[in-house]
Structures are given as C-alpha cells and as structure tokens.
Design a protein around this motif. Structure first.
Motif, PDB file in Angstrom:
ATOM      1  N   ALA A 120      -8.971   6.579  -1.609  1.00 43.45           N
ATOM      2  CA  ALA A 120      -8.123   6.484  -0.376  1.00 43.45           C
ATOM      3  C   ALA A 120      -8.900   7.076   0.495  1.00 43.45           C
ATOM      4  N   ASP A 166       1.056  -1.157  -0.095  1.00 45.31           N
ATOM      5  CA  ASP A 166       0.003  -0.078  -0.016  1.00 45.31           C
ATOM      6  C   ASP A 166       0.771   1.044   0.030  1.00 45.31           C
ATOM      7  N   HIS A 167       0.262   2.412  -0.364  1.00 52.24           N
ATOM      8  CA  HIS A 167       1.029   3.548  -0.544  1.00 52.24           C
ATOM      9  C   HIS A 167       0.283   4.568   0.513  1.00 52.24           C
ATOM     10  N   LEU A 184      -4.360   9.080   2.924  1.00 50.08           N
ATOM     11  CA  LEU A 184      -3.851  10.380   3.129  1.00 50.08           C
ATOM     12  C   LEU A 184      -3.912  10.912   4.628  1.00 50.08           C
ATOM     13  N   SER A 243       4.978   8.798   0.673  1.00 49.36           N
ATOM     14  CA  SER A 243       5.202   9.927  -0.230  1.00 49.36           C
ATOM     15  C   SER A 243       4.790  11.147   0.650  1.00 49.36           C
ATOM     16  N   VAL A 266       0.342   8.996   1.408  1.00 53.20           N
ATOM     17  CA  VAL A 266       0.515  10.217   1.092  1.00 53.20           C
ATOM     18  C   VAL A 266       0.489  10.898   2.442  1.00 53.20           C
ATOM     19  N   TYR A 269      -9.337   9.154  -5.533  1.00 55.50           N
ATOM     20  CA  TYR A 269      -8.470   8.007  -5.825  1.00 55.50           C
ATOM     21  C   TYR A 269      -8.604   6.830  -4.924  1.00 55.50           C
ATOM     22  N   THR A 308      -2.510   4.181  -3.537  1.00 61.23           N
ATOM     23  CA  THR A 308      -2.598   4.973  -2.435  1.00 61.23           C
ATOM     24  C   THR A 308      -3.997   4.588  -1.514  1.00 61.23           C
ATOM     25  N   MET A 336      -0.659  11.345  -5.549  1.00 64.29           N
ATOM     26  CA  MET A 336      -1.630   9.960  -5.350  1.00 64.29           C
ATOM     27  C   MET A 336      -1.431   8.983  -6.388  1.00 64.29           C
ATOM     28  N   ARG A 337      -1.511   7.837  -6.053  1.00 73.00           N
ATOM     29  CA  ARG A 337      -1.532   6.674  -7.019  1.00 73.00           C
ATOM     30  C   ARG A 337      -2.633   5.540  -6.921  1.00 73.00           C
TER      31      ARG A 337
END
Ligand code: PLP
Length: 406
Positions: free
Chosen positions: A186, A110-111, A159, A138, A113, A184, A156, A152-153
């Motif tokens: 998220a 997972d990503h 946040l 990020s 931000v 996104y 993501t 954002m990807r």
C-alpha cells in the motif's frame, strides 16, 4: 521539475529555497518578482490536438490554464523543492487535493486504512463518499502500529494519516507507518498541513504522498484558498490528468501568486509561530481555569519524544479544555480583542474556536454512544483549538487571561 533543478537546490537551506525555488528573473522584462499570468489560454506557434496527452512533459508549452499555468507551475515547483518531492500538483483547496488524491487513486474494491482523527472534511468525505464508490474503509488509531497492522489486508491500497491530527494534535510515526504500508503493497499518504515542510518532510521519511491545505501555514495570511499533493513524478503525472485536468478543481493563478508570496517567508514564520506557541502553551498549562492542554512541544504531550524526533518545529497549533466549554466560547466570540474567534488556522492572525465533543466525534472518531459518554466524562466537553499567530505573545496571553478570568 527536471533533475537539474533538484540538484540546483541540494546545497541550499530552507530559507533560500522558500524564497527562490520556482522563481527567477523574468528574461523579457528583468522583473525580480514573479509575474502573475492570469491568461486562461496561450497562443500556439502551430496547430495542435485538443487532448492533454498531446501536451505532456516538462517542456510542453502552455495551452490552457486548466492544463497548466505558468504562475501555478511556479508555486508547484517551489513546494516540490520545499518538500523534497519529485513533483507537486496544486489544487483549488485542501479538500480538492484530498478528494483528488483519494478518488484519483482508489478504485471500487480497494481498501483504505485511515486514521480515526482527521480534519472534518476529510473524515466526512471518507465516511460518506468513498463507500458509495465501492471503496472499503477501516478507521484506526494510527498512533498505534499494531492497530494499523491488524487493519491491513491484501486489498489495502492506501494508508492515510494526518500528523499532528486536527484537533487533538495526536502524532503518527511516519517512518514506521511507511514501512508497514509498503510491506502490504500500500502507499502512505500524509496530510502534513499542521506540520508544514519546515517541521516535517514526510517523503524523506518514506511516505508516498504529501497533502497540504495551502490555505493554512503555507499561504499564511488567510487570504487565499489552495491545496497541493506532492509525490513521485510518475504517480503525479497520472493524477494530474485524472484528478486535476478532468475533475477540474484547479488553483487560480492569483491565489497561486499570493500563496507563493506567503511561502517565501514560511521558514521565518514557522520559527515565530513555534516561539509564540511555546509561550502561550506554558501560560495555558499553568492557568487555573485550563484543565488539559495538547501541544507537541510541551513535555506533557504523551508523544513529546516522537514530536522531537519527527518535527523540526512544533508548529503553532494548541488545543485545550476548560471546565466551562460552550459558555466560555460564547464569551470569547464577544470579548476577545486581538484573537479572532474563527475557524481556519496557520495565519499571521491568531484564531481560536471551540469544537463541541459531539462535533469532534461526528467528524473524527466513530464511536458508539456508550464510548462517547466515556470519552466525555474522561475528557470533558469540547475543545478549544488555538492557532497561535505572529502577534506579541504577551498581548495574546493578556487577551486570553482576561476572558478566562471573566
Ligand atoms: C483546512 C484543512 C484541510 C482542508 O483544506 P481547505 O483548504 O480548507 O480545503 C485539510 N486538512 C487539514 C489538516 C486542514 O487543516
């Protein structure tokens, strides 16, 4: 909390909610103040299983205090009503809440931000621990929506923002960021410790999770560590199992009792913190030794318009710079009479501490040396963070003035 309880508070103001939500007259004794239930275990009326899943649901009996405790539950209900959230989970500290939400929500791959300006513990956890778990991070300036959108990807999942952010008191626009996060797929998590539900209720603005260090304004008296995550019932039921019951960082009932007592006066205290902070901020802004001041309630704050829109109360946190930095910090630690030279914030006592630029950089931004030099020459060295307490503002100004003039 049942739907019935939510509607019970629909008509009430924040002061009534802060005092009465989660509490009630004890049906057995008639006690008006909440009981403190220290028991770790509860007698069962019939034999049951030994898994939390056997005891889920609003009407489940209390079994064992790591799974749930009546005094802690009362605090959770009070906080949920104040934040206008479906549910709340209390933790042993703000960091236990932060770690619980991040590690209980994000999986390997997972990503995340996250804002480039955070409470140091959050920044360190995100920088050191999450990558070890295979979570991509990020770091962006979340006061700039374009930077956020660029970061954002597809992967993501969350946040994370803190507003106002420690220690530079920069704001992020919760409504705008909630919209971007949801586009996104998220979720938006907001560390709202500096704002409190009296200033800002992020869930009403579209955020999915709110995080608090209850050690600060909500407890308000500097005598109990605690933390909380608030959000929707479904997400929090899962999180309660993973991040609280299994990771085990539960709040002590005694701390819950102290924090609930503090929370009862939160609306009144926040009014007084703000009124005092405005006096001190104006005093510091016009003081010849002070080179720069950050306070969202001053028209000189670059995001004063957003502050007026997003904060019903400007809170009591001020940060400022002087030409003396480190040397003045030493004098403050020795010579202040009323204000304590100490970390933490949101207490009835005023607290001040100096944060060196290197420490700000290490714990918040991640700038290369070249940018660090540029920052230092632009902003000077270090920052004083002042948590304005509830003393008489004239006394606080006199205390500061004497040391500033020395
Ligand atoms: C203090 C603080 C935390 C951590 O809370 P603890 O109760 O000290 O663990 C997290 N976020 C912010 C903004 C804080 O001020």
């Amino acid at each position: 909390m049942s739907g019935g309880e939510e509607s019970q508070w629909e008509q009430s103001g924040l002061r009534t909610k802060a005092i009465h939500a989660g509490e009630g007259i004890d049906p057995t004794t008639g006690a008006s103040a909440p009981n403190l239930v220290m028991s770790t275990t509860f007698a069962m009326s019939q034999p049951g299983g030994f898994s939390i899943s056997d005891f889920e649901g609003d009407d489940a009996p209390f079994i064992y205090s790591r799974w749930g405790n009546p005094t802690v539950r009362q605090l959770e209900e009070k906080l949920a009503v104040l934040e206008n959230a479906q549910d709340c989970i209390a933790f042993a500290s703000g960091m236990a809440a932060t770690a619980g939400l991040l590690l209980g929500t994000l999986d390997s791959g997972d990503h995340l931000v996250i804002s480039d300006t955070n409470y140091a513990g959050t920044a360190e956890l995100v920088r050191q621990t999450l990558p070890r778990m295979g979570i991509q991070v990020s770091i962006v300036d979340t006061s700039d929506i374009q930077s956020v959108r660029c970061a954002m990807r597809d992967a993501t999942k969350m946040l994370w923002i803190e507003t106002p952010a420690n220690p530079i008191l920069r704001l992020s626009d919760i409504a705008e960021l909630a919209e971007a996060a949801h586009e996104y797929g998220a979720s938006l998590a907001v560390d709202s410790t500096f704002a409190t539900p009296i200033a800002t209720r992020p869930i009403e603005l579209g955020a999915d999770y709110v995080v608090h260090s209850l050690t600060k304004y909500i407890g308000g008296h500097g005598d109990a560590l605690g933390g909380a995550v608030l959000g929707d019932k479904k997400s929090l039921t899962r999180l309660r199992n993973e991040a609280l019951v299994h990771q085990g960082g539960v709040l002590s009932p005694f701390n819950a009792w102290l924090i609930a007592r503090g929370a009862a006066t939160l609306p009144l205290r926040m009014q007084a913190h703000e009124a005092n902070a405005l006096v001190i901020a104006e005093f510091l802004e016009s003081h010849p030794r002070v080179t720069h001041i950050n306070y969202p309630g001053l028209p000189s704050h670059p995001q004063h318009e957003l502050a007026k829109r997003q904060m019903a109360n400007f809170s009591g946190m001020i940060s400022f710079q002087t030409s003396q930095g480190n040397e003045l910090a030493h004098r403050m630690a020795q010579e202040l009479d009323i204000i304590h030279y100490a970390v933490s914030l949101g207490h009835h006592r005023s607290l001040i501490c100096w944060i060196a630029t290197d420490d700000i950089m290490a714990s918040t931004f991640q700038l290369p040396d070249r940018q660090l030099e540029a920052y230092r020459s632009f902003a000077g060295d270090g920052l004083f963070r002042l948590s304005v307490g509830l003393e008489d503002p004239e006394d606080l100004c006199r205390d500061l003035d004497r040391v500033l003039a020395g």
